[in-house]
Structures are given as C-alpha cells and as structure tokens.
Design an enzyme around this catalytic site. Structure first.
Site, short mmCIF file in Angstrom:
data_model
loop_
_atom_site.label_atom_id
_atom_site.label_comp_id
_atom_site.label_asym_id
_atom_site.label_seq_id
_atom_site.Cartn_x
_atom_site.Cartn_y
_atom_site.Cartn_z
N ASP A 121 0.85 -1.19 0.00
CA ASP A 121 0.00 0.00 0.00
C ASP A 121 0.89 1.24 0.00
O ASP A 121 1.87 1.31 0.76
CB ASP A 121 -0.90 -0.01 1.24
CG ASP A 121 -1.91 1.12 1.23
OD1 ASP A 121 -3.00 0.93 0.68
OD2 ASP A 121 -1.59 2.19 1.79
N GLU A 173 -4.69 2.42 -4.29
CA GLU A 173 -3.24 2.51 -4.19
C GLU A 173 -2.62 1.22 -3.65
O GLU A 173 -1.47 1.21 -3.23
CB GLU A 173 -2.84 3.69 -3.29
CG GLU A 173 -3.21 3.55 -1.82
CD GLU A 173 -4.62 4.01 -1.49
OE1 GLU A 173 -4.89 4.26 -0.31
OE2 GLU A 173 -5.46 4.11 -2.42
N ASN A 181 -2.51 12.86 -3.18
CA ASN A 181 -3.51 13.39 -4.12
C ASN A 181 -3.97 14.78 -3.72
O ASN A 181 -4.14 15.67 -4.57
CB ASN A 181 -4.72 12.46 -4.19
CG ASN A 181 -4.55 11.37 -5.24
OD1 ASN A 181 -3.77 11.52 -6.18
ND2 ASN A 181 -5.27 10.27 -5.08
N HIS A 219 -5.00 14.70 -8.67
CA HIS A 219 -5.21 13.31 -9.10
C HIS A 219 -4.36 12.95 -10.32
O HIS A 219 -3.99 11.79 -10.49
CB HIS A 219 -6.69 13.07 -9.39
CG HIS A 219 -7.53 13.07 -8.14
ND1 HIS A 219 -7.58 12.00 -7.29
CD2 HIS A 219 -8.33 14.01 -7.60
CE1 HIS A 219 -8.38 12.26 -6.26
NE2 HIS A 219 -8.86 13.49 -6.43
N ASP A 262 -2.06 9.71 -10.41
CA ASP A 262 -2.04 8.64 -11.43
C ASP A 262 -0.61 8.37 -11.89
O ASP A 262 -0.21 7.20 -12.06
CB ASP A 262 -2.91 9.02 -12.62
CG ASP A 262 -4.40 8.97 -12.31
OD1 ASP A 262 -4.76 8.40 -11.26
OD2 ASP A 262 -5.19 9.50 -13.11
#
Length: 324
Positions: free
Chosen positions: A197, A241, A205, A210, A214
C-alpha cells in the site's frame, strides 16, 4: 496460333493445382491447358504420390481421376480431408462414371464436384472460375477469423489488466493466484502473497492532484514490476493505491529479501511526497503471507492473511513489511 499470355489480374488469381491421373496422356493434356490459363500445375500419376505432393505443396485445388490402380480417387479424397482439417481444399473428380451412386460415393468421400471425361476445356475453365471465387471467399473468411481472434486476445488482455498501470487487475489476479496455488500444490513448493500500500496516498492526491497521483501509481507499478521479474511472478493492482504480488516458489526468507529490496529501491527512487509523515519520498507498507509446501490454502484466505499483515505493518509505523 499461340494462346495469349494471362493478364496481370488473371496471374494474380492463378491457382496451384494438383492433377492426378494414371493416364499420362490425359494428365498431360489437362496440365497443358491449365498452364496456358496461367495456373501452376503439379502432376501425380497415382494417389500415393499425389498425397505426398499435397502435403508438400498444399495446392489450392485437386483435380483427381476416380478410377486408378491400387488406390482410387475416393481413397485420396479421404486422406486429403484427414490432413486438411481446419482448412478446405476443393477436390474435383475426373471420371467417365455417370451413375448417381458413383457421384454420391465420390461426394461422400470428400469430393466437391465432378467433371466428366473427356474434359472439355470450356467446362474446365468455368469450374476454375468458380474455384477462384471459393478461394477468395475462403481467404476473406480466414482474414475475418484472424481479425476476430486478435480482437478476442485484446479483449481478454483488457479484461485482465488495469487500464492505468498495465498490471493485472483484480480479475487477472484471481486467475493467476488460482493457477499459482494449483502449481504450488502439485509441485510441493511454497507460495508467497504480498500486499503493498502506498503510504498516505490520499495526502499525495490532496497536495498534488489526481493527475500527479495517477503518474505516481504508474511509477510504483513499474518499480514493482521490475522487482518481481521472474517469469512466474505476477504483479496486480489490487485496488486504489494497493498492489498485490504473487510469488510462486518463494519461501518466507525469500519474501523478506524481496521486501527489503522494495524498501531500498523506493528509497533510492526518491519519488517526492510533499505531505507524508513517514518520509520525504513515496514509501510502501506491505503484508506478507506464505503458503507452505503441501498446504491447500484457498486464495481468499491467503489474501486475508496478507491484508492482516499489511494492517500490522501500518500500525507499526508504515514504510515497512510485516508477515503472518
């Protein structure tokens, strides 16, 4: 007066034709006429030799006499059909037999049509025009079949892979994990599952947006893919994630070594994280579980144990791996 040479369009549509007849004069006459029409001709004097030529050259059409010594045209047709599975090579019988039962027997053996002897050149040419149409149709159908197969392969790839990272998605993970469990049971080798994780990814973010998030996930995916590089290893985006690694033939010690390598590589990569309480760069927390050789553990149980180990790693301060 010599026959005119075939036009460019005729040459493009020329066929490779296997002519089979034990009468040399008949065979030569037919071959000569086919050659004048621009076709490539292969000749055989008997069915056995014809079958060998068929396997060697795979002609577009077979013109075969029915009545031949030892093995007849029906035998040849049956042998061709056995070797031509998945394809279709037209077979036209040459025969002086006109009885309905003879025609029916030939069709049942695998022939597609009949030409009566002596073969009239105009009738023969008309049959060849029909065969050319059939060959074009077959080529079109094959091209369509190939295109559909490529589309199905691509659809399966899309169905099994995550659009953002290119890794396996959850469905692909399930398939690979089930296969890995089966392999581990059959071979008596250990299987390790690792869940990772990205630490404080929501903060990432929130700080950078965002789009940057990505890009971060793509970088994380690429690094994990480089680390789990054995042919049998697989890496999946487990969700958001979270990432999952399926590591066949990997004992606990090997899993710990890989976990240390992951922590070290992410430290060296130093992907900036502007709002992490763990480090100034992107870090991972991970949970590890290993299925011992000969142990039949369901996939759901392995994933649950790895998730519990991941929770333990987070509770211990993140940027580390724990195992259960």
């Amino acid at each position: 007066m010599p026959a005119p040479s075939p036009s460019t369009s005729d040459a493009a549509a020329s066929l490779c034709i296997l002519v089979v007849d034990d009468d040399e004069a008949v065979r030569g006459s037919i071959a000569c006429h086919l050659d004048r029409l621009g076709h490539r001709v292969i000749e055989a004097r008997d069915a056995v030799w014809a079958l060998e030529l068929f396997e060697r050259h795979r002609p577009d059409l077979v013109l075969s006499d029915v009545e031949m010594a030892e093995y007849d045209g029906c035998w040849l047709a049956r042998q061709v059909r056995e070797r031509d599975q998945g394809g279709w090579t037209p077979i036209i019988f040459l025969s002086a037999l006109t009885e309905a039962t003879d025609v029916a027997a030939g069709i049942a053996a695998g022939a597609d049509d009949y030409l009566l002897k002596p073969v009239h050149p105009i009738v023969l040419e008309a049959k060849l025009h029909a065969m050319r149409r059939l060959c074009r149709m077959r080529a079109q159908l094959q091209a369509l079949s190939d295109e559909l197969q490529r589309a199905n392969v691509e659809l399966q790839r899309l169905a099994w892979h995550d659009g953002l990272t290119g890794l396996l998605n959850r469905r692909g993970l399930d398939e690979h994990l089930d296969a890995a469990i089966g392999l581990a049971q059959r071979s008596g080798t250990p299987l390790t599952i690792m869940l990772c994780d990205v630490d404080h990814f929501k903060r990432y973010n929130d700080a950078l947006g965002h789009h940057a998030g990505d890009d971060c996930l793509r970088r994380v995916a690429a690094l994990l893919k480089q680390l789990a590089r054995r042919p049998m290893d697989s890496v999946a985006r487990y969700g958001g994630e979270e990432f999952a690694l399926v590591l066949p033939d990997t004992p606990r010690a090997g899993a710990r070594t890989l976990a240390h390598a992951i922590t070290r590589v992410f430290g060296s990569a130093a992907l900036p994280h502007p709002d992490s309480s763990v480090a100034a760069h992107v870090t991972l927390s991970g949970g590890i579980t290993t299925c011992d050789p000969g142990t039949a553990t369901p996939a759901a149980t392995l994933l649950q144990r790895a998730d519990e180990a991941l929770y333990l790693a987070k509770s211990q301060g993140r940027n580390r791996f724990a195992s259960l």
